[in-house]
Design an enzyme around this catalytic site. Sequence first.
Site, PDB file in Angstrom:
ATOM      1  CE  LYS A 130      24.593  14.415  10.774  1.00 36.79           C
ATOM      2  NZ  LYS A 130      24.355  13.458   9.948  1.00 36.79           N
TER       3      LYS A 130
ATOM      4  CD  GLN B  42      23.237  10.692   8.310  1.00 34.88           C
ATOM      5  OE1 GLN B  42      22.917  12.197   8.441  1.00 34.88           O
ATOM      6  NE2 GLN B  42      24.207  10.002   8.045  1.00 34.88           N
TER       7      GLN B  42
ATOM      8  CG  ASP C  96      24.331  17.383   3.739  1.00 35.43           C
ATOM      9  OD1 ASP C  96      25.436  17.288   4.952  1.00 35.43           O
ATOM     10  OD2 ASP C  96      23.448  16.543   4.188  1.00 35.43           O
TER      11      ASP C  96
HETATM   12  N1  GUN Z   1      26.192  10.437   5.564  1.00 33.28           N
HETATM   13  C1  GUN Z   1      27.320  10.143   6.341  1.00 33.28           C
HETATM   14  N2  GUN Z   1      27.669  11.642   6.006  1.00 33.28           N
HETATM   15  C2  GUN Z   1      27.197  12.184   5.542  1.00 33.28           C
HETATM   16  C3  GUN Z   1      26.950  13.938   5.344  1.00 33.28           C
HETATM   17  O1  GUN Z   1      27.431  14.446   5.224  1.00 33.28           O
HETATM   18  N3  GUN Z   1      25.751  14.720   5.063  1.00 33.28           N
HETATM   19  C4  GUN Z   1      24.254  13.134   4.777  1.00 33.28           C
HETATM   20  N4  GUN Z   1      23.142  14.232   4.473  1.00 33.28           N
HETATM   21  N5  GUN Z   1      24.669  12.374   5.316  1.00 33.28           N
HETATM   22  C5  GUN Z   1      25.737  11.877   5.231  1.00 33.28           C
END
Ligand code: GUN
Length: 286
Positions: free
Chosen positions: A53, A97, A120
């Site tokens: 990211k 996350q 998200d």
């Molecule tokens: N962990 C795995 N995929 C995701 C996601 O799309 N968003 C978040 N916040 N955590 C994750």
Amino acid sequence: MSAQRIEGKKVSDQIREELIAETNKLKEQGVTPGLAVVLVGEDPASKVYVGAKEKACVQLGIHSEVIKLPAETSEEELLAVVERLNQDAAINGILVQLPLPRHINEKAVIDAILPAKDVDGFHPQSVGNLVIGDDSLLPCTPAGVIELIKRSGVDIAGKHAVVIGRSNIVGKPMALLLLREHATVTICHSRTANMEEIAKQADILVVAIGKPKAIGKSFVKPGAIVIDVGVNRLEDGKLAGDVDFDDCLDTAGFITPVPGGVGPMTITMLMTNTIHAAKRANGIGV
Ligand code: GUN
């Protein structure tokens, strides 16, 4: 006839080029989109995602802040970090996350994120807006699937879409997004009777169940577009989707590989959301 393989990386690269043009335009207007990613603890897979990211932000000219907190961080401390980011004008998107350590209530943390910064799309207000068709930040993986279908040249309106899986992160929002695109939508799940028969009626089949190679050609209508959201680590260390790619290749019309299908789209859609949020925060039309 062999199915057309949908190259997620290529589509993702193309969208990123478009996003670079957008961030350049925004910068001329004095706006730099900002994303904060909060990582609690040392989960190795999470560390990899967070790194990817950060890299994407750099590539696209998005301001990125990564906040790494120890696994012992209390819920109160994490909520205080979210609150600080809610107030920070340089931050347009907040992503905490998941999964979080067991002692922290995930729902309390998701609910604390300002909906305008909920990149998200997990906040109940974002989900509610999606259900009633109001403007909202969309969950990244389902939004990426819609882009893959559209950019493969497949029309969604009027088609029968079958989603296998009903999670809050993929299955449910996926069904709602397909409905918004005017598909006729069926959701199948672990308690569905006759799943094969139902799946076989799908013009668009989206699979998100977390079971390696569970869906073979007996579930696929000839010519259908098959989208595999599954990412499963096999005992030999290799990745496999929920769909048996090789088995379906001669039946499907289009099919996504794993890896290299849906995966590369998710972070790109997170970038799209961050830019949308920045535009909205600055009164620029989306
Ligand atoms: N962990 C795995 N995929 C995701 C996601 O799309 N968003 C978040 N916040 N955590 C994750």
